[in-house]
Design an enzyme around this catalytic site. Structure first.
Site, mmCIF file in Angstrom:
data_model
loop_
_atom_site.group_PDB
_atom_site.id
_atom_site.type_symbol
_atom_site.label_atom_id
_atom_site.label_comp_id
_atom_site.label_asym_id
_atom_site.label_seq_id
_atom_site.Cartn_x
_atom_site.Cartn_y
_atom_site.Cartn_z
ATOM 1 N N LYS B 81 119.507 -35.502 42.873
ATOM 2 C CA LYS B 81 120.844 -35.681 43.440
ATOM 3 C C LYS B 81 120.990 -37.016 44.147
ATOM 4 C CE LYS B 81 121.580 -30.747 44.456
ATOM 5 N NZ LYS B 81 122.721 -30.387 43.614
ATOM 6 N N GLY B 153 124.507 -22.879 48.661
ATOM 7 C CA GLY B 153 123.740 -22.431 49.817
ATOM 8 C C GLY B 153 124.272 -21.178 50.471
ATOM 9 N N GLY B 214 126.221 -20.505 44.579
ATOM 10 C CA GLY B 214 126.363 -19.146 45.080
ATOM 11 C C GLY B 214 125.786 -18.069 44.184
ATOM 12 N N SER B 236 119.604 -22.089 46.013
ATOM 13 C CA SER B 236 118.888 -21.301 47.011
ATOM 14 C C SER B 236 118.566 -19.901 46.507
ATOM 15 C CB SER B 236 119.754 -21.214 48.268
ATOM 16 O OG SER B 236 120.387 -22.455 48.518
#
Lengths: 203, 297
Positions: B81, B153, B214, B236
């Site tokens: 990134k 996240g 998500g 995550s």
């Protein structure tokens, strides 16, 4: 209408299906062994070869795919598909592929290649190499159709054609036409017992 | 003659990733876990978005040595990134020969008006989008792949669903418009007219579109695939779960078999706790500043 299985665990299977549809063939998405019934031909697309290898194991596809190709079903593999066909994977093509042989994505490239597939076809194709493999070793039954430098990137053994590059994302359809012609010839051969009735009629 | 870094070569890699899962990893060990689970690529970053969110402060490009360690550890593509508008971070990532650069809202933006001119790079870019206009602006700037942003996240898939539905709804609407109406739509979308016309005709984005932000369970993965995602980024959701190895493999299995509920159910069985997750309304400040998806324009 020829029924062509396209292995669809991951990768650019939709691009192959589009080319096949453009040629009047029917693409059958292959995600489990039952999807391999009654196929006239098989395509193993580009994708990530480690992901595809794990998927073939998880879905119990290794043996059925091997049986299908060994039974003489005309087969086309592109890029990761070439790797899946080699000695270390499905072992239906007497080659050993070297993964990512041309390097990482910054080294990916396209170029014109001479690819003699027989018939009336022009032999020049636009070949797109994406983190592409090459053929490191091959047996005596394997015909090398094209190379980049000294490295074979298109090989054929009987009715199994494997290329290290992609033509399916350029609108090029000659490799798929070769596949359908082989399927039709096989259906037409005396004593043909496999393939759909429709393919035999077409032939 | 050999042509490198053509748009076709750049978009082509995304074609090869289709139907796959790209996993966020912060160490070489995690990269190996992702590869063994069947990831099609890894995203190398310093901290997963859930930790960036809780740590606060400025989030930047990762340390080159960490990206190099991950490149050494796996043979699948490695992405990394750069901050929005931070073209020097992108230049550094290009010298590191990462396979894709994500110009990402998960990092702190470096330019509040301009995104990176992505045509200037040999390495392809993936960019986030919350709607069709944003996706087309990124493609106009040279992005070779799009991902809907979702809300990184959070382990909450609601924003990923909103963004995927928004893009597909807008594409469907364009299909019903005549030429005169498409000019107005291009203006409203603040998007290049040629791309708007192309999409009205084709009914799809001209580059591959993954879902991100998500996704935490196999069912989330199958949901996004059924809504038309061409593959997934999972951040995550894997390494914040109780059993990352199994969660990673289960999400890959559910992504391939997204249209077979019995397979998704099988993949979901006995995985232990998914990441805790956050309610979106708990993040948004009065101006929505708590949301990463509002970074970029």
């Amino acid at each position: 209408m020829a029924l062509v299985g396209v292995l669809a665990l991951q990768g650019d299977f939709e691009a192959h299906a589009r080319v096949l549809a453009g040629l009047g063939a029917q693409a059958q998405v292959v995600r489990e062994p039952a999807d391999l019934d009654r196929l006239d031909a098989l395509v193993i697309p580009g994708g990530e070869s480690t992901t595809m290898t794990l998927g073939i194991e998880r879905e119990g596809l290794a043996e059925p795919l091997r049986d299908l190709v060994r039974a003489g079903t005309p087969t086309l593999g592109t890029c990761a598909g070439l790797i899946m066909l080699d000695r270390d994977h499905l072992d239906v093509l007497d080659i050993r592929a070297r993964r990512n042989a041309f390097g990482r994505q910054v080294s990916s490239f396209e170029e014109e290649l001479e690819l003699p597939l027989g018939g009336e076809r022009s032999e020049r194709v636009r070949a797109v190499f994406i983190r592409a493999p090459w053929v490191e070793e091959h047996g005596g039954e394997v015909e090398v159709l094209a190379s980049v430098g000294e490295r074979p990137v298109a090989v054929r053994q009987e009715d199994v054609l494997a290329v290290a590059f992609h033509t399916e994302i350029t609108g090029e359809d000659r490799l798929h036409r070769w596949l359908l012609e082989r399927a039709a010839a096989r259906a037409d051969a005396p004593g043909a017992t496999t393939g759909t009735a429709a393919t035999r009629e077409l032939a | 003659m050999r042509d490198v870094a053509t748009h076709r070569v750049k978009t082509g890699l995304a074609e090869m990733l289709k139907g796959g899962v790209i996993m966020d990893v912060v160490t070489a060990d995690q990269a190996r876990v992702a590869e063994a689970a069947g990831a099609v690529a890894v995203m190398a970053l310093e901290r997963v978005p859930a930790d960036i969110r809780s740590a606060g402060g400025v989030a930047r490009m990762s340390d080159p040595s960490m990206i190099e360690a991950i490149k050494e550890a796996v043979t699948i593509p490695v992405m990394a990134k750069a901050r929005i508008g931070h073209f020097v971070e992108a230049q550094l990532l290009e010298t590191l020969e990462v396979d894709y650069i994500d110009e990402s809202e998960v990092l702190t933006p470096a330019d509040e008006a301009n995104h990176i001119d992505k045509w200037a790079f040999k390495v392809p870019f993936v960019c986030g989008a919350t709607n069709l206009g944003e996706a087309l602006r990124r493609i106009g700037e040279g992005a070779a792949m799009i991902r809907t942003k979702g809300e990184a996240g959070t382990g909450n898939v609601v924003e990923a669903v909103r963004h995927m539905r928004a893009i597909h709804g807008e594409i469907r609407r364009l299909g019903g418009l005549d030429d005169a109406e498409l000019y107005k739509s291009a203006k409203e979308l603040a998007a290049p007219l040629d791309l708007v016309r192309e999409i009205a005709q084709s009914g799809k984005l001209p580059v591959v579109n993954f879902s991100a932000g998500g996704i935490a369970t196999p069912a989330d993965a199958a949901l996004m695939m059924q809504l038309g995602a061409e593959g997934l980024f999972v951040g995550s959701g894997i390494f914040k779960s109780e059993d990352p190895d199994r969660t990673a493999a289960a999400i890959v299995e559910a992504t391939t078999n997204f249209d077979k509920p019995e397979r998704v159910a099988g993949a979901s069985r006995g995985l232990g706790a998914a990441m805790a997750g956050l309610e979106i309304s708990s993040l948004a400040g009065p101006n929505g500043d708590g949301l990463l998806q509002h970074r970029g324009w």
